[in-house]
Write a protein that holds these residues in place. Sequence first.
Motif, PDB file in Angstrom:
ATOM      1  N   LYS A 216     -27.101  53.740 -48.421  1.00 30.01           N
ATOM      2  CA  LYS A 216     -27.754  53.291 -47.559  1.00 30.01           C
ATOM      3  C   LYS A 216     -27.840  54.122 -45.961  1.00 30.01           C
ATOM      4  CE  LYS A 216     -28.931  48.429 -45.671  1.00 30.01           C
ATOM      5  NZ  LYS A 216     -29.574  48.857 -44.704  1.00 30.01           N
ATOM      6  N   LYS A 217     -26.688  54.551 -45.890  1.00 24.57           N
ATOM      7  CA  LYS A 217     -26.655  55.278 -44.547  1.00 24.57           C
ATOM      8  C   LYS A 217     -27.310  56.483 -44.654  1.00 24.57           C
ATOM      9  CE  LYS A 217     -22.396  57.373 -43.873  1.00 24.57           C
ATOM     10  NZ  LYS A 217     -21.050  57.813 -43.629  1.00 24.57           N
ATOM     11  N   TRP A 218     -27.362  57.059 -45.664  1.00 22.08           N
ATOM     12  CA  TRP A 218     -28.088  58.198 -46.063  1.00 22.08           C
ATOM     13  C   TRP A 218     -29.532  58.270 -45.902  1.00 22.08           C
ATOM     14  CZ3 TRP A 218     -30.116  62.935 -46.633  1.00 22.08           C
ATOM     15  CH2 TRP A 218     -30.680  63.221 -47.898  1.00 22.08           C
TER      16      TRP A 218
ATOM     17  N   GLU B 108     -31.110  55.925 -44.463  1.00 21.09           N
ATOM     18  CA  GLU B 108     -31.529  55.577 -42.988  1.00 21.09           C
ATOM     19  C   GLU B 108     -31.149  56.486 -42.058  1.00 21.09           C
ATOM     20  OE1 GLU B 108     -29.720  51.648 -42.449  1.00 21.09           O
ATOM     21  OE2 GLU B 108     -30.804  50.831 -43.785  1.00 21.09           O
ATOM     22  N   SER B 109     -31.009  57.688 -42.436  1.00 23.77           N
ATOM     23  CA  SER B 109     -30.457  58.806 -41.506  1.00 23.77           C
ATOM     24  C   SER B 109     -31.885  59.564 -40.973  1.00 23.77           C
ATOM     25  CB  SER B 109     -29.288  59.788 -42.202  1.00 23.77           C
ATOM     26  OG  SER B 109     -30.091  60.468 -43.389  1.00 23.77           O
ATOM     27  N   GLU B 110     -31.514  60.343 -40.003  1.00 27.45           N
ATOM     28  CA  GLU B 110     -32.423  61.116 -39.616  1.00 27.45           C
ATOM     29  C   GLU B 110     -32.608  62.678 -40.596  1.00 27.45           C
ATOM     30  OE1 GLU B 110     -31.285  63.025 -35.874  1.00 27.45           O
ATOM     31  OE2 GLU B 110     -31.358  61.116 -34.697  1.00 27.45           O
TER      32      GLU B 110
ATOM     33  N   ARG C   4     -35.092  61.370 -43.123  1.00 26.53           N
ATOM     34  CA  ARG C   4     -36.340  61.192 -42.648  1.00 26.53           C
ATOM     35  C   ARG C   4     -37.046  62.678 -42.554  1.00 26.53           C
ATOM     36  NH1 ARG C   4     -36.404  60.050 -36.645  1.00 26.53           N
ATOM     37  NH2 ARG C   4     -35.588  62.222 -36.960  1.00 26.53           N
TER      38      ARG C   4
ATOM     39  N   GLN D  42     -26.841  60.659 -38.363  1.00 26.83           N
ATOM     40  CA  GLN D  42     -27.203  59.538 -37.449  1.00 26.83           C
ATOM     41  C   GLN D  42     -28.390  58.695 -37.968  1.00 26.83           C
ATOM     42  OE1 GLN D  42     -25.345  58.698 -34.937  1.00 26.83           O
ATOM     43  NE2 GLN D  42     -23.926  60.495 -35.783  1.00 26.83           N
ATOM     44  N   PRO D  43     -28.321  57.664 -37.730  1.00 25.76           N
ATOM     45  CA  PRO D  43     -29.681  56.578 -38.077  1.00 25.76           C
ATOM     46  C   PRO D  43     -30.957  57.071 -37.552  1.00 25.76           C
ATOM     47  CG  PRO D  43     -27.908  55.320 -37.159  1.00 25.76           C
ATOM     48  CD  PRO D  43     -27.389  56.700 -36.971  1.00 25.76           C
TER      49      PRO D  43
ATOM     50  N   THR E  81     -34.322  56.638 -35.589  1.00 27.90           N
ATOM     51  CA  THR E  81     -34.782  55.596 -34.949  1.00 27.90           C
ATOM     52  C   THR E  81     -36.401  55.652 -34.750  1.00 27.90           C
ATOM     53  OG1 THR E  81     -34.436  57.192 -33.149  1.00 27.90           O
ATOM     54  CG2 THR E  81     -32.891  55.263 -33.269  1.00 27.90           C
TER      55      THR E  81
END
Length: 300
Positions: free
Chosen positions: A14-16, A18-20, A23, A295-296, A298
């Motif tokens: 999930k962290k991956w 949602e990461s920069e 994306r 990092q998430p 944004t």
Amino acid sequence: KVPTKEIYEPQDLKKWEESEAYRDLVGFITAINDAVKGKKISDSYPVSQTIENLVAMLDKMSNWIDEIPPIDQPQRFGNKAFRDYFKRVKENAEALVRKVVGDKFEACIPEISTYLVESIGNDTRIDYGSGHELAFAAFLCCLFKVEALTEQDAPAAALKVFERYLHFVRKLQTVYRMEPAGSHGVWSLDDFQFLPFMWGSSQLIGHKRILPKSFVNPDIYEHFAKDYMFLGCIKYINQVKTGPFAEHSNQLWNISGVPHWEKVNSGFIKMYKAEVLGKCPVVQHFLFGSLLSIQPATGT
């Protein structure tokens, strides 16, 4: 920042996702996919000095294979000479990348060159798989992020650089008898690669003569392999595997039943997100730095 591992177990996915980094990589892979739509390898598109330098770098890395021949050993697979080859690439990676981009990118060379090393396979297990291919995509993505490559380089990044990378890693896989990393066997597209099928199917969108049903025809893939990455892959599979295509490459055989390349291509993008980017055994080896950050992400 020298990239490090951040994904250790399935709950980290999930962290991956949602990461920069996720994306940026998905954005990069889909942007290249769009850039090669309907284009042949031999078409004209901008080829910058940096693109030429990348091809020369891969040629040099390919020549090193000839200088480090496989050794005689009892095991059939995983020739240990690969470890010497890997060591040479690792020791020279920063110099190789510096030669491609020049001194003005000095600050990010240690980070970018890490992905180049990761893209040639694993020196412990002497294997290669879609995670190593992803590292090469990350390497190219970083070059775009620091603007060593620009938007107009996008078609050549796939049709010149990635195409050259493909021939280079096939040579590695063959010479050092590398194992497929986490091979799904007959249910995957290919033991080693994924992206040339995706980008290669985009090249074929709108083609008047070649339909998905025709790629299994030897006349088609033999004739057009040099111009279309997808058909180059089919030709290569038929060289290295024996027996009926429907048996050794069932997933690809099924794709030949899809009516249009657009549908094949969008299916590959979904499949890549699920089967490569969505699988812990693949992404747990991925390294995150400041260019491709955990990092998430944004905003949009």
